[in-house]
Design an enzyme around this catalytic site. Structure first.
Site, PDB file in Angstrom:
ATOM      1  N   TRP A 318       0.826  -1.207   0.000  1.00  0.00           N
ATOM      2  CA  TRP A 318       0.000   0.000   0.000  1.00  0.00           C
ATOM      3  C   TRP A 318       0.861   1.258   0.000  1.00  0.00           C
ATOM      4  O   TRP A 318       0.555   2.236  -0.687  1.00  0.00           O
ATOM      5  CB  TRP A 318      -0.938   0.001   1.212  1.00  0.00           C
ATOM      6  CG  TRP A 318      -1.569   1.339   1.430  1.00  0.00           C
ATOM      7  CD1 TRP A 318      -2.512   1.944   0.644  1.00  0.00           C
ATOM      8  CD2 TRP A 318      -1.292   2.269   2.485  1.00  0.00           C
ATOM      9  NE1 TRP A 318      -2.835   3.182   1.155  1.00  0.00           N
ATOM     10  CE2 TRP A 318      -2.104   3.403   2.280  1.00  0.00           C
ATOM     11  CE3 TRP A 318      -0.444   2.239   3.587  1.00  0.00           C
ATOM     12  CZ2 TRP A 318      -2.079   4.502   3.133  1.00  0.00           C
ATOM     13  CZ3 TRP A 318      -0.417   3.331   4.443  1.00  0.00           C
ATOM     14  CH2 TRP A 318      -1.233   4.438   4.216  1.00  0.00           C
ATOM     15  N   HIS A 319       1.952   1.253   0.744  1.00  0.00           N
ATOM     16  CA  HIS A 319       2.840   2.407   0.732  1.00  0.00           C
ATOM     17  C   HIS A 319       3.478   2.594  -0.640  1.00  0.00           C
ATOM     18  O   HIS A 319       3.784   3.720  -1.047  1.00  0.00           O
ATOM     19  CB  HIS A 319       3.938   2.244   1.788  1.00  0.00           C
ATOM     20  CG  HIS A 319       3.465   2.494   3.189  1.00  0.00           C
ATOM     21  ND1 HIS A 319       3.126   1.484   4.059  1.00  0.00           N
ATOM     22  CD2 HIS A 319       3.262   3.656   3.873  1.00  0.00           C
ATOM     23  CE1 HIS A 319       2.751   2.001   5.209  1.00  0.00           C
ATOM     24  NE2 HIS A 319       2.813   3.322   5.128  1.00  0.00           N
ATOM     25  N   GLY A 320       3.682   1.500  -1.353  1.00  0.00           N
ATOM     26  CA  GLY A 320       4.281   1.567  -2.687  1.00  0.00           C
ATOM     27  C   GLY A 320       4.910   0.235  -3.034  1.00  0.00           C
ATOM     28  O   GLY A 320       5.205  -0.577  -2.148  1.00  0.00           O
TER      29      GLY A 320
END
Length: 383
Positions: A318-320
């Site tokens: 989700w962060h990347g």
């Protein structure tokens, strides 16, 4: 314009909050004026980017149709298919945003706050399915989805709690308490983000980054980045919570002294709480329930470990999709599973006694594991 990112934003915010404060002290309903503020701040935040405005409007139409469609078809015979399809479609825009940089030079469909709007939309679909939400009006959903103090980076509220607050008419004395808490939170936000966070970033992080990858510079960077991450994000959260209180909404806390955690489980009950609780309730618990119900795996501990691993890998992604975020998710999963194993082992062997000394040692050990995780997260080791 980034929320809470410039003093121009704060100037506009404080002027537009004056009527809200007056209405609150008069003991009147704040809902309509809060909706007006949300509309105004959406215009302000997205005024500099036509493409982000276009994506936001398209996203709003997408999720409203999705929520209304699911509300109609969830009672049909093939409920599971409709449910899982709706959940997938609710997160599809976010998936595209995260995956598109791998193939394009720019992010497709991206706009400020898409992650947190996705969390809210998916949450509503799940709770409709669980029947903890019986029905939801479009106006109520949009008021919850687009609530302006938290639109860009949370904290992530729950619909039923938010709806209860928005429908409540505060007395003048009740609003006075909200006002005091709100102003206090905003001052804390300035202290954390624009004084402590700024000083750490300017005088330590930038200096240590320039020194390269010596052991001492990496160690200093690790501690400084961990503290900076806390003060910067906790400061932002304090702004969002404080402004929420000024318009009569008790947005939940996001941080509760995370650096005095006794273990990694305790840490995730204190750090970015609205996000960690969301992942716990809507990913971890769902996986554990599904695997237990289907009897795919009989060992409850292994089911729990699968849940933890999935949770933290998803959180990292989700962060990347960069390697540092994925490694951070894997690292947290290993920590959580390892501690859970040790906790069960220690119940039998009693090797780790609970006393003042071990309590302090546990905090120190946990702090260093947390800081090393943030060093991985920062990308300083892999960039």
């Amino acid at each position: 314009m980034i929320p809470y990112g410039t003093f121009t934003f704060f100037g506009i915010l404080f002027v537009l909050l004056i009527p809200a404060v007056i209405i609150g002290f008069l003991g009147k309903r704040l809902t309509n004026y809060t909706s007006f503020l949300t509309f105004v701040f959406l215009l302000i935040i997205f005024s500099s980017s036509k493409i982000q405005t276009f994506y936001l409007v398209g996203y709003i139409f997408w999720v409203v149709i999705l929520i209304k469609g699911y509300g109609i078809y969830r009672k049909k015979a093939n409920h599971s298919f409709v449910y899982y399809s709706s959940v997938f479609l609710s997160i599809l825009p976010l998936i595209i945003v995260k995956v598109s940089p791998l193939f394009e030079s720019t992010t497709i469909l991206g706009f400020l706050g898409i992650s947190y709007l996705t969390f809210k939309t998916t949450q509503v679909i799940i709770e409709l399915r669980d029947q903890s939400i019986k029905e939801i009006k479009t106006a109520d959903f949009l008021r919850f989805l687009l609530f302006f103090p938290t639109i860009s980076s949370g904290p992530i509220d729950r619909f039923r709690r938010f709806q209860q607050d928005s429908q409540k008419v505060l007395t003048a004395s009740e609003y006075r308490e909200y006002f005091q808490i709100g102003v206090h939170k905003i001052f804390i936000g300035f202290l954390y983000k624009y004084i402590i966070g700024y000083l750490i970033n300017t005088h330590i992080l930038e200096t240590q980054f320039a020194l390269g990858h010596t052991f001492v510079s990496n160690l200093t960077y690790m501690y400084a980045y961990s503290l900076y991450l806390f003060f910067d994000f906790a400061g932002y959260s304090a702004f969002a919570i404080g402004v929420s209180y000024l318009v009569g909404i008790k947005t939940p806390e996001n941080f509760n002294m995370p650096f005095i955690s006794r273990n990694i489980k305790d840490f995730w009950n204190r750090w970015h709480m609205s996000l960690s609780f969301w992942f716990r309730d809507y990913i971890y618990m769902r996986i554990v329930f599904l695997l237990t119900k289907k009897k795919i795996i009989k060992n409850r501990r292994n089911i729990s470990y699968i849940g933890y691993t999935t949770l933290f890998l998803v959180m990292g992604a989700w962060h990347g999709l960069q390697i540092n975020y994925l490694l951070y998710g894997l690292y947290q999963a290993i920590l959580m599973c390892s501690f859970d194993w040790f906790e069960q082992f220690n119940k039998k062997k009693k090797l780790w006694k609970n006393n003042k000394l071990t309590h302090v040692l546990a905090i120190i050990i946990t702090f260093h594991f947390i800081c090393f995780g943030f060093l991985i997260f920062s990308g300083h080791l892999v960039n």
